[in-house]
Design a protein around this motif. Sequence first.
Motif, PDB file in Angstrom:
ATOM      1  N   ASN A   1     -30.770   3.436  65.655  1.00 44.32           N
ATOM      2  CA  ASN A   1     -29.369   3.324  65.272  1.00 44.32           C
ATOM      3  C   ASN A   1     -28.863   4.652  64.715  1.00 44.32           C
ATOM      4  OD1 ASN A   1     -29.411   0.575  65.889  1.00 44.32           O
ATOM      5  ND2 ASN A   1     -30.104   0.042  63.830  1.00 44.32           N
ATOM      6  N   ILE A   2     -27.543   4.853  64.829  1.00 46.66           N
ATOM      7  CA  ILE A   2     -26.920   5.982  64.136  1.00 46.66           C
ATOM      8  C   ILE A   2     -26.835   5.610  62.665  1.00 46.66           C
ATOM      9  CG2 ILE A   2     -24.813   7.334  63.869  1.00 46.66           C
ATOM     10  CD1 ILE A   2     -24.350   7.095  66.826  1.00 46.66           C
ATOM     11  N   SER A   3     -27.505   6.393  61.818  1.00 43.37           N
ATOM     12  CA  SER A   3     -27.584   6.087  60.398  1.00 43.37           C
ATOM     13  C   SER A   3     -27.504   7.379  59.607  1.00 43.37           C
ATOM     14  CB  SER A   3     -28.898   5.362  60.090  1.00 43.37           C
ATOM     15  OG  SER A   3     -29.996   6.208  60.387  1.00 43.37           O
ATOM     16  N   THR A   4     -27.624   7.246  58.285  1.00 40.95           N
ATOM     17  CA  THR A   4     -27.631   8.437  57.441  1.00 40.95           C
ATOM     18  C   THR A   4     -28.759   9.378  57.841  1.00 40.95           C
ATOM     19  OG1 THR A   4     -26.743   7.130  55.623  1.00 40.95           O
ATOM     20  CG2 THR A   4     -27.726   9.238  55.052  1.00 40.95           C
ATOM     21  N   MET A   5     -29.914   8.813  58.174  1.00 42.95           N
ATOM     22  CA  MET A   5     -31.070   9.632  58.543  1.00 42.95           C
ATOM     23  C   MET A   5     -30.781  10.449  59.804  1.00 42.95           C
ATOM     24  SD  MET A   5     -33.106   8.889  56.154  1.00 42.95           S
ATOM     25  CE  MET A   5     -33.244   7.602  54.915  1.00 42.95           C
ATOM     26  N   THR A   6     -30.226   9.801  60.813  1.00 41.47           N
ATOM     27  CA  THR A   6     -29.983  10.506  62.071  1.00 41.47           C
ATOM     28  C   THR A   6     -28.868  11.541  61.926  1.00 41.47           C
ATOM     29  OG1 THR A   6     -28.531   8.703  62.776  1.00 41.47           O
ATOM     30  CG2 THR A   6     -30.822   8.592  63.468  1.00 41.47           C
ATOM     31  N   VAL A   7     -27.856  11.231  61.116  1.00 42.92           N
ATOM     32  CA  VAL A   7     -26.793  12.209  60.885  1.00 42.92           C
ATOM     33  C   VAL A   7     -27.342  13.414  60.134  1.00 42.92           C
ATOM     34  CG1 VAL A   7     -24.597  12.614  59.722  1.00 42.92           C
ATOM     35  CG2 VAL A   7     -24.961  10.486  60.957  1.00 42.92           C
ATOM     36  N   MET A   8     -28.203  13.158  59.133  1.00 43.39           N
ATOM     37  CA  MET A   8     -28.838  14.260  58.416  1.00 43.39           C
ATOM     38  C   MET A   8     -29.692  15.101  59.364  1.00 43.39           C
ATOM     39  SD  MET A   8     -27.768  14.198  55.346  1.00 43.39           S
ATOM     40  CE  MET A   8     -26.243  13.515  56.006  1.00 43.39           C
ATOM     41  N   ALA A   9     -30.362  14.439  60.301  1.00 39.67           N
ATOM     42  CA  ALA A   9     -31.179  15.165  61.275  1.00 39.67           C
ATOM     43  C   ALA A   9     -30.309  16.073  62.137  1.00 39.67           C
ATOM     44  CB  ALA A   9     -31.944  14.174  62.150  1.00 39.67           C
ATOM     45  N   PHE A  10     -29.142  15.574  62.524  1.00 38.53           N
ATOM     46  CA  PHE A  10     -28.245  16.400  63.348  1.00 38.53           C
ATOM     47  C   PHE A  10     -27.744  17.600  62.556  1.00 38.53           C
ATOM     48  CE2 PHE A  10     -23.964  17.432  64.915  1.00 38.53           C
ATOM     49  CZ  PHE A  10     -24.295  17.817  66.200  1.00 38.53           C
ATOM     50  N   ILE A  11     -27.376  17.387  61.275  1.00 35.31           N
ATOM     51  CA  ILE A  11     -26.932  18.509  60.447  1.00 35.31           C
ATOM     52  C   ILE A  11     -28.077  19.504  60.270  1.00 35.31           C
ATOM     53  CG2 ILE A  11     -26.125  19.142  58.138  1.00 35.31           C
ATOM     54  CD1 ILE A  11     -24.695  16.466  58.007  1.00 35.31           C
ATOM     55  N   LEU A  12     -29.292  18.983  60.134  1.00 33.68           N
ATOM     56  CA  LEU A  12     -30.463  19.829  59.952  1.00 33.68           C
ATOM     57  C   LEU A  12     -30.701  20.722  61.160  1.00 33.68           C
ATOM     58  CD1 LEU A  12     -32.736  20.098  57.746  1.00 33.68           C
ATOM     59  CD2 LEU A  12     -34.101  18.610  59.194  1.00 33.68           C
ATOM     60  N   VAL A  13     -30.493  20.184  62.346  1.00 40.82           N
ATOM     61  CA  VAL A  13     -30.781  20.922  63.574  1.00 40.82           C
ATOM     62  C   VAL A  13     -29.572  21.692  64.083  1.00 40.82           C
ATOM     63  CG1 VAL A  13     -30.155  19.171  65.296  1.00 40.82           C
ATOM     64  CG2 VAL A  13     -32.127  20.651  65.709  1.00 40.82           C
ATOM     65  N   LEU A  14     -28.440  21.548  63.389  1.00 39.07           N
ATOM     66  CA  LEU A  14     -27.198  22.142  63.876  1.00 39.07           C
ATOM     67  C   LEU A  14     -27.321  23.649  64.079  1.00 39.07           C
ATOM     68  CD1 LEU A  14     -24.281  21.295  64.531  1.00 39.07           C
ATOM     69  CD2 LEU A  14     -23.668  21.838  62.179  1.00 39.07           C
ATOM     70  N   GLY A  15     -27.872  24.343  63.080  1.00 38.61           N
ATOM     71  CA  GLY A  15     -28.002  25.792  63.198  1.00 38.61           C
ATOM     72  C   GLY A  15     -29.144  26.223  64.091  1.00 38.61           C
TER      73      GLY A  15
END
Length: 690
Positions: free
Chosen positions: A1-15
Motif C-alpha cells: 500500500n501507499i503509506s507513510t513508509m513508502t512515501v518516506m522511501a520515495f523522498i529518501l531516493v529522490l536525490g
Amino acid sequence: NISTMTVMAFILVLGIVVDDAIVVGERVYGHEQMGKPGLKAAVEGTWEVSVPVIFGVLTTIAAFLPLIAVEGRMSGFFAPLGWVVIFALICSIIESQLILPSHLAHRKTGEPTTGASRAWNNFQGKLAAWLERIATHHYQPFVTKVVRIRYISAATGVGILILALALIMSGRVVFGFFPAIEGDRIYGALEMPEGVSSEVTLAAAKQIEDAARKVDLEMTQELGLSEPFLRNVFVSVGKKVDRDGPGRPSGSGRSNLAEVVIEIVPASIRGDNINADYVVKRWRDAVGNIPDAVSVSFDSATFSVGSPIEYQLQGRDIDRLRIAAEDMKAQLTRYTGVYDISDSFRSGKQEIQLSLLPEARNLGLTLSDLASQVRAAFYGNEAQRVQRGKDDVRVMVRFPESERRSIGNLEDMYIRTPDGNQVPFYSVAKFELRRGFSSINRLDARRTVTVDAEVDRAQVSPEEVAASIRAEMIPRFKARYPDITVEMGGEQEERTTALTGLAIGCMFSLLVIYGLLAIPLRSYLQPLVVMGVIPFGAVGAIVGHFILDVQLMFFSALGIVALSGVVVNASLVLVDYANRQRREGVPLVEAIINAAVVRFRPILLTSVTTFVGLIPLMSTVTPATGPFLPMAISLAWGVLFATFITLLLVPCAYLIVEDWVHTWESFKAWMFGKPKPQRQDSIAEPVSGG
C-alpha cells in the motif's frame, strides 16, 4: 500500500535517482560541446557512461538489500522502504539509458524567444562557466598537488577517519538503538491484583482519569490556551488499548487491567518546551498512590520495540525466581533515570490445594482420583444435554447447594476407593488455602520471570544503563543465584537481533558490490579503490549527527549501509573514465587527473541533488517521520562528505594501488631476471581539462 513508509522511501531516493541522469546528461552535453549533432551526441554520450551508470545503480540496489533482510519487529519499518527504493532505482536505469537520451537528442537548441527563457539560459551559462572555472583553475592545480603527496594525503584521510570514530568511542556521539519519538498521546496503564472485579478496577482507573482532568485545567491556565490542553480522554477496562505500529500487544481481556489514554494538543500549540515527558511527570504526580495496585506505568512513546531495560530470569524453582526478581528490582532502583520498575510474576486467585496422605496409597487412591471426585461434587459432572431450540442445556450432577457452601462441606464428604468402599475425606487427604499463579511463562521448558523498567532518555540512554548493568550488576547477580539464567529481552534483545541481521546483510552487500565493480573495471584491486570511499561516507554520517546534535541510532546504521552504494557511484564513474583515458594512451597520472577534472561537475551535482533531496526529510520532524531523521542525516551528510573524498583521495588511492602493482611487477622481474617494467606518470606538463 501507499503509506507513510513508502512515501518516506520515495523522498529518501529522490536525490539518488537523478544521479545517473545527471551523469548521462552531462556527458551528452560534453559531446555537444565538441560540435556533434544532437542525436549523435546523445547516443555516444550515453554509450560512453552506460557501463559505470548501470553498474553504479546496481551497486546502490545491492546496498539497500540489507533493509529487506532486517529481522524482528523492525522489518515492518524497513521492508517497504527497501522495496520502494529498489524498484525506483530499476526504473531510473530504464529512464536514464533510453528515455532521457531521446529527450536530449530532440530538444530545441535554438535561441530562446522570450525574455524569461533568455534570462534562464544566461543563468545556466553563468553557472556552467563558474563550475568550469572552479574545476580548471582551482580544483585541477589542487588535486595535482594532492596526488604528488598521495601517501601523506591518504594518511590524513585515515586520521580523519580515526577522529570520527573517536567521537563515538569518547561518548560525544552516543549510539542508541531506537529514537524516543514522542507523540500527542500518553498512555497510563494500570494493573490490579488478580481476581478483583471490574468495578474495583474502574474505580482505580477513575482516579487516573481525574488526575488527567486536573492536569488539563492546570496546563490550560499556565499556557493561556484558548482550548483545553487535553483534546480527548479514553478509558479502557478489561483490556489494554491497541496501538498502531510495532508496539506492545494488547493482551487478552482481564478484569484487573485498565488503561487511560489522553490526547494532548500538538507541539505547535503547546510549544516545543512542553514535551510529552513533562506531561507524564505532572500526570504521575497528580495520580499519587492507588491502593492495592500491582503496577501503574505511563508511556508517551509513539513507537516501541519493547521495554528499554528488560531481563528474563529462567529457572526451575518459581519461588527462587520470585525472590531473584525482587532482588533485581531493588538493584535497578539505584540507577539514575530508571523508573517504573516491575516484574511479570503475579499471584493468582486464592485456591484450595489438595494432597494425599500416605494412607491413601494403601487404598489404591491417586491424586487424580481425589481431584476428579472433589470436582464432581462441587462443580459437577455433565450427565446429558437437552436440546431447546438453538441452545443446548447441560444437566449437571453435583452436591445440593446446601452441601457445597463452605470448606467444611469438603471435610465432611466421602471419597470412593477403587474397590467401591467410601472413606472420610480427612482420613485420606488434606488441603490448604494458598494463592495460585495467574500465569506461568516458560522459555525452552524453563520457568521465566521478566523484570523490566523504563528509562528517562533525557537523563541517560538505555544503552548506557544496559552496559553498566552488564558490567556491574549481572556478575554479582549470577554469583548470588547460580541456578538462575539471565537473558536480555525487550529493546536490548531487539537491538541484538536487528544489528546481527544488519551486519550479515552488510557483509553480503559489500561482497555483491565488490563483484559488480569487478565486472566493468576488469580488476580485483580497483574495486577496492572505489569502495574505499565507503568508510569516509560513514565519517560524514557521524559528523552530521554531531553537528545537528542527533543521537546515532539503528536507523543511522541503516543509512550508512544504504550510503555505501550511493557513494560508490561517483568513484566508479571517475575510475572508469581514468581507465578509458589510459586505454587511449594517456599517461597514468595525467589520466587520473583528467578523469577527476572532467568528472568534477557531475560528481558535485549528484552530491548536491542527493543532499537537497533529503532536506525536506531532515527539516520535518513529526512522529511519522521522526524515525527516519537519523537515516536521512546519514545519507545526506555521508554523500556530502564522501564527495570531497572522491575528488581528492580516490585519485590518490588509484595511484597508490598502481604504485604497489608496479613495485610487485618490478620485484617479479628482478626475481626472474626480466627487464624492469616502465610506466609513464610524469605530471610536469600542464594537464588538459578534458
